[in-house]
Design an enzyme around this catalytic site. Structure first.
Site, short mmCIF file in Angstrom:
data_model
loop_
_atom_site.label_atom_id
_atom_site.label_comp_id
_atom_site.label_asym_id
_atom_site.label_seq_id
_atom_site.Cartn_x
_atom_site.Cartn_y
_atom_site.Cartn_z
CG PHE A 1 0.30 -3.40 -4.98
CD1 PHE A 1 -0.14 -3.96 -6.03
CD2 PHE A 1 1.61 -3.40 -4.43
CE1 PHE A 1 0.95 -4.40 -7.12
CE2 PHE A 1 2.70 -3.74 -5.70
CZ PHE A 1 2.19 -4.47 -6.99
N PRO A 2 -3.83 -1.78 -4.07
CG PRO A 2 -5.55 -2.35 -5.48
CD PRO A 2 -4.13 -2.13 -5.43
CE LYS A 3 -0.28 -6.15 -2.30
NZ LYS A 3 1.37 -6.44 -1.74
NE ARG A 4 -10.55 -3.36 3.34
CZ ARG A 4 -11.59 -3.09 3.76
NH1 ARG A 4 -12.32 -2.52 2.95
NH2 ARG A 4 -12.04 -3.02 4.91
NE ARG B 1 -3.48 0.25 2.66
CZ ARG B 1 -4.73 0.48 2.85
NH1 ARG B 1 -5.54 -0.73 2.23
NH2 ARG B 1 -5.35 1.74 3.02
#
Length: 416
Positions: free
Chosen positions: A17-20, A12
């Site tokens: 990066f659109p990470k969760r 992120r």
């Protein structure tokens, strides 16, 4: 969606990066390759593909992986708005495809509010691809800066459009956080609810204190360390457990608690703490529980116990003045976020001020305490050793509601 926090936070903050945090899995069941994503105990995505159905040319697969990839990198400011809003690009390098397969596939997207893959509904299955690779993820470059329109080389490509479905620059700048499809947290965090805390105070060595404070923050003379376990409900980031290591200090004559380490059992809270306020958050498992006449607290990092603390449960009442002072002491954080090129993007000294704490009079106690620290390379609380166990003191309180406000006190990039 990843099942581990270090690559989530790094992805992120560096590349956008659109990470969760979630629970993805990839398994082989006889003749079927099965990919599953579960989040918050619910199925969000399930994909199936014929296992090793048709070989693909590994050279062609490597060329596809080497194309430029783009991310929308959003880093919030301490009080709403975005400190960084960039379209960043990178190209994977040293790509070695060991296996490449294609085949028929099917995909099921289950409606889920925090894993909304079903917002992109399936209209036609083109096929599945299965790869095994070695590769390097290098640093990247800024392709477009949404906060510096004049500094972009190709302004003609980015024009306002009346189509409400388009992700316009204005919509990007109004976004609260990554991923823009399902932001991890709201634009502004202002309230804490129902926070129960156990603080254990002890003294350590002067060298250990100085090694953990920025050069422009003044250490107190008493060499005190404050450990805390917190069970919290916060507007916008849910319920979580948190462990903190604080050093009481002064900055320009004002008293603060400098955050050395925070460990949290919630990925959403971890990302918000790091990206908004610069809290030194890592993923772990703090616990606070009552065992008959003992208030017990633990910190586990992975499967290892790192800290074990005990105090007498509801032993001696605290004064309201002392409890309010402890609850409202502002926190000091070193917010450091690198840019996609590897150079510092944000380097700030950030304060979190707590105001108007409403305390629960039934949980406001103090007692003697003991704390055991176990050396751990990734949670080095034991680097701040306890001088005298007999001097350890515990404070147990509960905040019904408290307001919080962030403030940038110093910018190390503009004022080294």
């Amino acid at each position: 969606y990843l099942d581990d926090e270090p690559p989530t936070a790094a992805g992120r903050e560096l590349w956008g990066f659109p990470k969760r945090h979630a629970l993805p899995s990839l398994t082989v069941e006889k003749d079927t390759l099965v990919g599953v994503l579960k989040h918050a105990g619910q199925l969000a995505v399930m994909g199936t593909m014929a296992f090793k159905h048709q070989k693909e040319d590994v050279t062609a697969a490597a060329q596809k992986l080497s194309r430029t990839t783009c991310n929308l990198r959003l880093i919030p400011d301490v009080n709403g708005g975005l400190a960084s809003a960039q379209l960043v690009g990178f190209n994977l390098s040293d790509v070695e495809v060991k296996e490449a397969w294609t085949g028929p596939a099917r995909l099921h997207l289950n409606p889920h509010v925090t894993a909304p893959a079903s917002n992109l509904p399936v209209t036609k299955i083109i096929g599945g691809t299965h790869l095994k690779t070695n590769l390097v993820l290098p640093l990247g470059r800024v392709l477009y800066d949404y906060k510096n329109i004049q500094g972009n080389l190709d302004q003609e490509r980015f024009v306002e459009d009346d189509d409400e479905d388009l992700l316009s620059p204005q919509k990007i700048l109004e976004a609260p956080a990554m991923p823009i499809m399902a932001p991890s947290y709201p634009r502004v965090l202002r309230h804490i609810h129902n926070r129960e805390s156990l603080f254990i105070k002890y003294t350590t060595s002067r060298n250990a204190i100085l090694a953990n404070l920025p050069y422009n923050v003044e250490a107190n003379d008493d060499n005190v360390v404050l450990l805390s376990w917190n069970k919290t409900e916060s507007t916008g980031i849910g319920a979580y457990n948190k462990f903190n290591v604080h050093i009481p200090c002064r900055y320009r004559g004002e008293e603060f608690l400098f955050a050395v380490l925070s460990v949290i059992d919630s990925g959403v809270t971890l990302n918000a703490g790091r990206e908004i306020f610069g809290q030194p958050c890592k993923y772990g498992f703090p616990e606070l529980f009552i065992d008959k006449d003992t208030l017990s607290a633990k910190l586990s990092f992975g499967n290892q116990t790192v800290v074990a603390g005990t105090s007498l449960y509801k032993h001696t009442a605290m004064s309201l003045t002392d409890a309010a002072a402890l609850a409202s002491t502002p926190e000091l954080n070193l917010k450091f976020i690198p840019g996609v090129s590897g150079k510092p993007d944000i380097a700030q000294l950030v304060a979190i001020r707590y105001s108007q704490p409403e305390l629960d009079m039934s949980i406001m106690h103090t007692s003697k305490a003991r704390v055991a620290l176990f050396p751990h390379v990734n949670a080095p609380v034991a680097d701040l050793p306890v001088n005298e166990q007999q001097q350890c003191q515990a404070y147990h309180l509960r905040i019904k509601h408290c307001r919080m406000q962030g403030e940038i006190l110093h910018d190390y990039i503009s004022e080294p």
